[in-house]
Design an enzyme around this catalytic site. Structure first.
Site, short mmCIF file in Angstrom:
data_model
loop_
_atom_site.label_atom_id
_atom_site.label_comp_id
_atom_site.label_asym_id
_atom_site.label_seq_id
_atom_site.Cartn_x
_atom_site.Cartn_y
_atom_site.Cartn_z
N HIS A 99 -1.17 0.73 7.52
CA HIS A 99 -1.69 0.60 6.35
C HIS A 99 -1.63 2.26 5.77
CE1 HIS A 99 -4.36 -0.32 2.95
NE2 HIS A 99 -5.07 0.33 3.26
N CYS A 152 0.88 -1.32 0.03
CA CYS A 152 -0.06 0.00 -0.07
C CYS A 152 0.75 1.38 -0.03
CB CYS A 152 -0.97 -0.12 1.12
SG CYS A 152 -0.24 -0.26 2.85
#
EC number: 3.4.19.12
Length: 778
Positions: free
Chosen positions: A734, A310
């Site tokens: 994340h 990510c």
């Protein structure tokens, strides 16, 4: 009619070392899931789309490789059990590709325009080899979600107590409580204790750790994680690290446990880490619980998460939203460069990415998506670009989570090194500017100016707590919101530096101030939100208030050297202090039986930190030809001596939350000593670090001749995009991107959460979790 090319061409199946591109085209994102599928070259295993872009035919003509295996895949209809079948144990195995898809294959000669018999003796082994080979992405992702584990001296030097067979009754529960799961077997003595309480609701009272503290035994294995193949969670309590035991089968059989008889029944530490990371998600619903509606179209294409990728997806989305990147690489009217291996060509892969993001060809609903009723995109898998960018880099070549800003810096370096095609501009140039530092002696008031060209700045976010409420409404302390202006004021404020003046000898010190000498077209700003808890740097979430409209940075422009200012004389470079091994660590290594030369060499290579790190280094460098030779630092005893840019040292500092440029500068200033470098970093929080490690590169030097940025006023900037991060460390958690996009009903903030692209609802998340800002000059 028989195909003459089949008779004339020698074919052989792919070897394990060869990449087989049978998922998507190497020049665009058309894939085997499209109606026409993918053509895999039977000679070099390149993947080319068989649809209207004709990349397969182009490859066949350019390389004279006419024979292809066409692969097409379609999703099977989902049949659900009602009610679902009861599971007797934790399901470890995922459904296979055969469970999910129907696959059709056909062998064809493009030049003869005819189908060939895939079952013929010559073609059958080639087809079988291609279909069974690891795909390119699988080959590169084989370490996905896995930590790179090593052994340690406590495992290698372990002396197990007298062997005995542990009865199944004893394996039933912890020696000190009734817990029957999360059980750890001490490999030293056979004691069985429960582990620590784990994320995800796994209970534990830490009795295995208590046993280790009481007995001094260090190594334990999690029983439920043992597989017949010989893998398991092995933990060293003395190192407080997960480890690998190369003799696990032998050590377990000592206690009567046979690998062949074991069955994995519990999640491993890595699997639980995956589960936790997946929970670091951003809100995809409104306040009333309704799912945010997905967006589709040009510039609204999502990127699939390859497993901890990510950080790449968020940076790529922000960069390709910028005019310089879009104009440089999105060239639908131009042919791609002709190269032998498109997957290994950076120009081709960046053009492929731009086409994928901006053509709108792939930003369509995934008709087979199975979720809560909201259909998102399938997302593009940036496997080739990730592998190419990370190739040869000790961090970005792994599947571990990485720092998004460091990835941006690395990508910029690769792009700048590559010669630009005639008539094309370096897309990183609009990001460059010059930062000027002014030093003034408080005694004689003489000044010194220095400047550094860079493409981003770090700003520290003030940390101040105030009363607040948690999610349940209970009173607690939260971090007070700050404004971007406050952060920039602190960044550009004059501060006192304790130095002795080389001109007048005054010990009053200097004032130091950093201001912009020029402004870029695109300003990249990294917000450092770090604090230290129990001596460990962690990232905290502080809302930074950034105006939505354009704002001026004119007041941060340096006035430069004034005619009334007298300059300080240049200082001669001083040699760094001589390096000496850590005496305590050296004594420990010698007591373990390591030779003096090996011990000194290991301590130097690991930053002179401790015996454990040095011992790990020794285990992996036993075969070095110079391992027993005395350490010679004479080859690097210049001004800032010796091995200061050692990647291992930079990685060690990176794990503490410091960026690579800062780590390089700190190591340079301290002669490569990691401990002193940490002290230097904490005492120089505003120093941006060293960005010119590749100054000798001819391409970079040529690019540097162009003026970086502009001093023209007014200098008005507007926030264009943000990379946000959830998690307590930049190496976990994340990343997502918020980008200001022009939609049908006007400019809106859009959330890019891997393959999910939706109109952003909660902009407070941007303020609280913002990590990298992209401002566009207006």
């Amino acid at each position: 009619m028989a195909c003459p090319h089949l008779e004339a061409i020698s074919l052989s199946p792919p070897t394990p070392a060869q990449s087989v591109y049978r998922e998507d085209c190497t020049q665009c994102f058309d894939s085997l899931d499209d109606a026409n599928g993918i053509d895999v070259c039977l000679q070099c295993f390149n993947g080319g789309c068989a649809g209207d872009r004709h990349h397969s035919k182009l490859h066949g003509v350019l390389r004279n490789h006419p024979l292809t295996l066409n692969i097409r895949r379609s999703r099977k209809a989902v049949v659900r059990d009602e009610p679902p079948a009861k599971m007797s144990k934790l399901a470890i195995a995922a459904e296979t590709e055969e469970d999910r898809y129907d696959t059709a294959i056909a062998v064809r000669c493009l030049e003869c325009d005819q189908d060939l018999d895939a079952t013929s003796p010559k073609l059958a082994p080639i087809v079988d080899g291609i279909m069974k080979a690891n795909t390119f992405s699988r080959k590169e992702e084989v370490k996905a979600w896995e930590q790179e584990l090593t052994s340690c001296e406590h495992i290698l030097l372990m002396q197990q107590k007298a062997p005995r067979r542990i009865e199944q009754g004893e394996l039933g529960h912890c020696y000190a409580c009734d817990l029957k799961e999360n059980l750890w077997l001490c490999l030293d003595c056979g004691n069985l204790g429960c582990g620590r309480k784990q994320m995800g609701g796994v209970d534990g009272n830490s009795h295995a750790l208590g046993h280790s503290d009481e007995s001094g035994h260090g190594v334990a294995v999690k029983l439920g994680s043992i597989t017949p193949e010989g893998t398991a969670d092995v933990y060293c309590y003395k190192c407080d690290e997960e480890r690998i035991d190369d003799k696990l089968g032998e050590h377990l059989s000592h206690w009567g446990i046979m690998l062949a008889e074991r069955q994995k029944t519990e999640k491993s530490l890595t699997e639980m880490q995956i589960e936790q990371n997946l929970k670091w998600d951003f809100s995809m619903t409104t306040e009333d619980g309704k799912a945010l509606q997905p967006l589709f179209g040009s510039g609204l294409t999502g990127l699939k998460n390859l497993g901890n990728s990510c950080y790449l997806a968020s940076i790529v989305q922000c960069l390709f939203d910028m005019p310089s990147f879009k104009e440089r690489y999105y060239l639908p009217a131009e042919d791609l460069p002709i190269v032998d291996e498109p997957a290994a060509d950076l120009e081709t892969q960046l053009r492929k990415m731009a086409d994928g993001l901006w053509s709108g060809r792939y930003a369509v609903p995934d008709v087979v998506a199975e979720d809560s009723g909201v259909t998102h995109q399938k997302g593009l898998a940036p496997a080739m670009l990730k592998h190419l960018i990370g190739r040869g880099h000790e961090e970005f070549s792994t599947m571990r989570q990485q720092d998004a800003l460091e990835f941006l810096q690395h990508l910029f370096k690769l792009i700048t090194r590559c010669p630009q095609p005639e008539g094309k501009k370096d897309p990183t140039h609009p990001f460059r500017f010059v930062l000027e530092q002014r030093l003034q002696c408080l005694g004689c008031h003489k000044v010194r100016y220095s400047s550094n060209e860079q493409d981003n700045i770090f700003i520290d976010v003030p940390l101040e707590k105030e009363p607040g409420q948690d999610a349940e409404g209970n009173p607690t302390e939260v971090y007070k919101a700050v404004t971007l202006r406050e952060c920039l004021d602190n960044f550009t404020a004059a501060e006192k530096v304790e130095l002795t003046c080389s001109a007048c000898g005054s010990k009053e010190g200097y004032t130091k101030q950093s201001l912009f000498k020029t402004f870029p077209e695109i300003l990249v700003l990294n917000a450092r939100k770090m604090t230290v808890v129990n001596w460990v740097p962690i990232k905290v979430d502080v809302p930074v208030l950034v105006p939505d409209e354009s704002f001026a940075l004119d007041s941060y422009l340096s006035k430069g050297h004034q005619s009334s200012e007298e300059l300080l004389p240049d200082e001669p470079e001083q040699a760094a202090p001589a390096w000496a091994p850590n005496e305590t660590a050296l004594e420990m290594l010698l007591s373990m039986g390591c030779s003096h030369n090996r011990s000194v060499r290991a301590l130097h290579a690991t930053g002179n930190s401790d015996a454990n790190a040095a011992m790990e280094w020794l285990f992996s460098h036993m075969e070095d030809p110079d391992i027993d030779e005395p350490l010679d630092l004479s080859a690097s005893t210049g001004g800032a001596a010796g091995n200061t840019a050692d990647p291992e040292k930079i990685e060690m500092l990176g794990a503490m939350g410091f960026g690579a440029p800062q780590a390089k500068k700190a190591l340079k200033e301290t002669g490569g000593d990691v401990e002193r470098a940490v002290e230097w970093l904490f005492s120089h929080p505003d120093d941006q670090g060293t960005f010119d490690d590749d100054a000798g590169d001819e391409t970079a030097a040529a690019a540097a001749k162009e003026p970086a940025g502009s001093a023209d006023l007014p200098a008005n900037f507007q926030l264009q995009s943000i990379v946000c991060h959830k998690g307590t460390s930049i190496h976990a958690g994340h990343y997502v991107a918020f980008i200001r996009k022009q939609l049908e009903d006007g400019p809106k903030w859009v959330l890019f959460n891997d393959e999910k692209v939706v109109e952003a609802y909660d902009v407070e998340e941007m303020r609280k979790f913002a990590y990298v800002y992209f401002f566009k000059r207006t």
